[in-house]
Design an enzyme around this catalytic site. Structure first.
Site: not given
Length: 796
Positions: A80, A344
């Site tokens: 680019e 428990s």
């Protein structure tokens, strides 16, 4: 003079214009270029992606990364903007070339935009006109003044379009190749580098030839620039291009949702977590296997949490087996955050609290007999009774009646406050709302709070030597799941002299929890092999709705929950059957570690009665030395060892009414109350019953000899109707100190029956309040009342 006076305002005005233009130029660029929503991303501690969620606008757009892959940087600059690292944001040579090409072609065939200008264009999304191009040029130059080239590349990589709803390099890498951008090959990276220029080329089955040509041209170009050799470029050309977009990993979806909800005050939607990547994947697979097995019994959900004790961090977070394709399974529910009945699992906390506050010693005998408290009758899972049982064994066997008896002694209000101090945040009702049911799962807790509380205890015990016997107030802090360079909570800390639970009490509690082969609360013997010592506890909620297992070592805390997210109970859904096997399988995935160090200076040697576990009194013949918390000094002396008086043959008990004190033999004796003795002697063959009284002697009330087992005084009972419609009976049960004694039964002062040795009587008194009187052969009396409910009230 006049000329000079007229000239100065012009000079000042021009300066103002320059300043204004400079300010306009400087503030022309927004402080934050991109305001688009980004995907929520959770990474493991090593940076591996665990889970991601699509952004609010329907795009896969990851936050700006801290680094950019070198391969992408080289590819995108070559493709680019080859002068990117030398121009000031505008490449005048490229722009001149583009204008020349466009004029010649009489159409736009080349843009001449730099990567910096493209970043500006992506942030503004304006139409492409000459005027907008000019603005892009100005803003690009402005961007270069305050941003490094690397920062600009990061912005480009995070916001460039890569086709369909994929924005940014990292999202594209995962969607098209199923891996992070840093792990892509040259061929894969070149493919992604050409896409922002023509994002439509990525559609599967379309334009593949054009995409391959663009990629191959770029590979040749970077080979020509000596970034790679030609052989690498040729091999890279053979790699396939992306097909159908792939699903992103969902290895920690529930932590992702937790992060979205809490956000931890972070400035980014990307989270680098404390999770261990390999462990998280192993646990996902492990829990999936168990889930497949349990679903045969319509048990659909399972969750696990693993904490690092030393660092106070989360190592694995599996909130549920994620199955979005089956919505009826409710796998989206994070069970780590969901309040559920703990069964428990709070019993060790009560045990530790009572040790800490001087109510019991580790092996203090606790009553285990039929019990009714305000109309409430707790039951052990196996429906049996031991009469009396050491506190540590009651904990390891998870017996309910001793736990209720302990809480009754400790007071549920005190336990309620203790739980809150230890980090249980779901107790939203007053203590009276829960009452004694608090110890049997009558409240709600989350896996998060439960694991955090046990981690706090483990951290406290580990810190004994580090803090010279003092306590760190941060030990019970919530675990972190956000990775930080430094845990600032522990940079500077203030130690304190006291803690919620002291070192010695925690040590004794973990030892009581460590027994690996024991009868579980479900009354079954289970054996789990483990390569390391583990303190653990299971829990099952009422109605078999929740199965729990929590275990810990000095290094790790593991918490497992199994059940249905909608609360449906299932037969066999018990902690020991379905949660404990998962717990120990998880521990097998963890490195072996050492057991906790004994806090020697926080334990004191104490003489205790071998039979009762209480602090030894003067009549305790057999004693043991036991290491207990300093608060053990507060406990009372043994109440069960008494001095009895025998005749000179030591055969009968006597009193001064029938035997001269000079000829009496005085002997210590272990004596339990009748109801406790009734059951205790069955399971303890070495228990010696008291000798009978010498004929002509009575104990003159010095020792109570009878006790009702059922019903207790002031109890309410319901007499059911039998299958044939007749009225049923209630069975009254009593015990006498003398195994051969006769008891004469009276109801409302009317004689009913006589029993000998085995004192049970089935009766069917009418509804209402009644007086029960028991009289033995020596005239000893026991009186109490009970109420028979009528049929309608009983059904109600």
């Amino acid at each position: 003079m006049f000329k000079k006076f007229s000239y100065e305002p012009k000079l000042v005005f021009s300066d103002v214009i320059c300043v204004l233009l400079l300010c306009w130029f400087w503030f022309l660029l927004p402080s934050k270029l991109f305001l688009n929503p980004t995907s929520y991303v959770v990474e493991a501690s090593n940076g591996e992606l665990l889970s991601a969620a699509i952004a609010k606008d329907g795009q896969w757009r990851f936050p700006v990364a801290d680094t950019i892959p070198q391969k992408f940087q080289q590819c995108i600059v070559a493709f680019e903007d080859k002068r990117f690292f030398t121009h000031p944001g505008i490449d005048f040579l490229a722009m001149a070339r583009a204008m020349r090409q466009n004029l010649k072609a009489k159409s736009v065939v080349s843009g001449g935009s730099t990567l910096t200008m493209q970043v500006i264009r992506l942030s503004r999304r304006e139409s492409r006109t000459v005027w907008q191009k000019l603005i892009e040029v100005i803003l690009a130059f402005r961007l270069e003044l305050t941003h490094s080239k690397t920062d600009i590349l990061k912005l480009y990589a995070a916001n460039a379009p890569f086709g369909s709803n994929v924005v940014g390099l990292e999202a594209a890498s995962w969607r098209y190749f199923g891996r992070s951008a840093g792990s892509l090959s040259w061929g894969e990276m070149a493919t992604l580098a050409v896409l922002p220029n023509s994002p439509s080329l990525v559609h599967p089955g379309k334009n593949s030839a054009k995409l391959i040509k663009k990629r191959n041209d770029l590979l040749d170009k970077i080979a020509g620039l000596k970034m790679i050799d030609q052989e690498t470029a040729n091999l890279s050309k053979l790699e396939p291009i992306p097909g159908k977009p792939q699903q992103l990993p969902q290895n920690a979806p529930h932590l992702l949702n937790r992060f979205k909800a809490e956000e931890q005050a972070l400035q980014s939607t990307s989270l680098r977590s404390t999770l261990d990547f390999d462990l998280q994947l192993k646990l996902n697979a492990l829990l999936k296997r168990y889930n497949n097995r349990y679903r045969a019994n319509d048990i659909n959900n399972i969750a696990a949490l693993v904490l690092d004790v030393k660092n106070g961090t989360v190592l694995s977070y599996v909130g549920n087996i994620y199955q979005p394709e089956n919505k009826e399974l409710e796998s989206h529910v994070d069970m780590i955050k969901a309040p559920r009945s703990p069964g428990s699992t709070l019993k060790p906390l009560l045990y530790a609290g009572m040790l800490n506050d001087g109510f019991i010693l580790p092996k203090t005998l606790i009553p285990d007999v039929p019990t009714q408290i305000n109309g409430y009758s707790p039951q052990n899972y196996d429906l049996g009774y031991d009469g009396a049982i050491p506190a540590d064994r009651a904990l390891s066997r998870s017996l309910n009646i001793p736990a209720v008896k302990m809480l009754q002694s400790y007071k549920y209000q005190r336990f309620y406050d203790k739980l809150k101090k230890m980090g249980i945040s779901t107790l939203n009702q007053p203590a009276d709302h829960y009452g004694l049911s608090l110890i049997l799962g009558g409240s709600e807790v989350t896996m998060w709070d439960l694991a955090k509380t046990y981690m706090g205890m483990a951290r406290t015990l580990n810190h004994f030597n580090e803090y010279q016997g003092k306590y760190n107030p941060h030990d019970y802090d919530a675990p972190r799941y956000v990775k930080a360079k430094r845990d600032e909570r522990f940079d500077t800390y203030e130690t304190q002299l006291t803690s919620t639970i002291d070192y010695g009490s925690i040590w004794n509690t973990f030892n009581a929890m460590e027994e690996l082969m024991r009868p579980g609360e479900e009354g079954l013997w289970e054996q789990f092999s483990s390569s390391q010592r583990v303190a653990w506890k299971t829990g099952t909620s009422f109605g078999f709705r929740d199965a729990w297992a929590v275990g810990l070592t000095a290094q790790y805390v593991v918490c497992v929950w199994v059940g249905n997210a909608d609360g449906e109970g299932r037969p066999g859904l018990t902690g020991v059957d379905v949660a404990a096997p998962v717990l120990f399988d998880i521990f097998r995935q963890l490195p072996n570690g050492k057991w906790f160090q004994m806090p020697k200076h926080q334990l004191r040697k104490m003489k205790v009665c071998k039979q009762s576990g209480y602090k030894a009194g003067e009549y305790c013949r057999e004693t043991l030395e036991e290491l207990v918390s300093p608060s053990g000094e507060k406990t009372g002396l043994c109440p069960y060892h008494k001095l009895i008086h025998l005749d000179q043959t030591a055969t009968f008990r006597v009193t001064d009414q029938c035997e001269s004190t000079a000829t009496m033999v005085h002997q210590p004796w272990f004596v339990l109350p009748p109801a406790m003795e009734y059951y205790y002697k069955i399971k303890n063959s070495d228990y010696k019953l008291l000798p009978p009284f010498k004929p002509g002697c009575t104990d003159a009330g010095s020792n109570y000899v009878m006790e009702m087992i059922y019903p207790k005084n002031n109890a309410s009972v319901y007499i059911p109707v039998e299958f044939d419609g007749s009225r049923g009976k209630v069975v009254l049960n009593a015990t006498h100190r003398n195994s051969n004694a006769k008891i004469y039964w009276h109801i409302d002062n009317e004689y009913v029956a006589t029993t000998k040795s085995y004192h049970q009587l089935a009766v069917s008194p009418p509804a209402g309040k009644h007086t029960l009187t028991l009289v033995d052969e020596n005239g000893e009396r026991l009186m109490q009342t009970f109420t028979v409910l009528d049929k309608e009230k009983g059904k109600h």
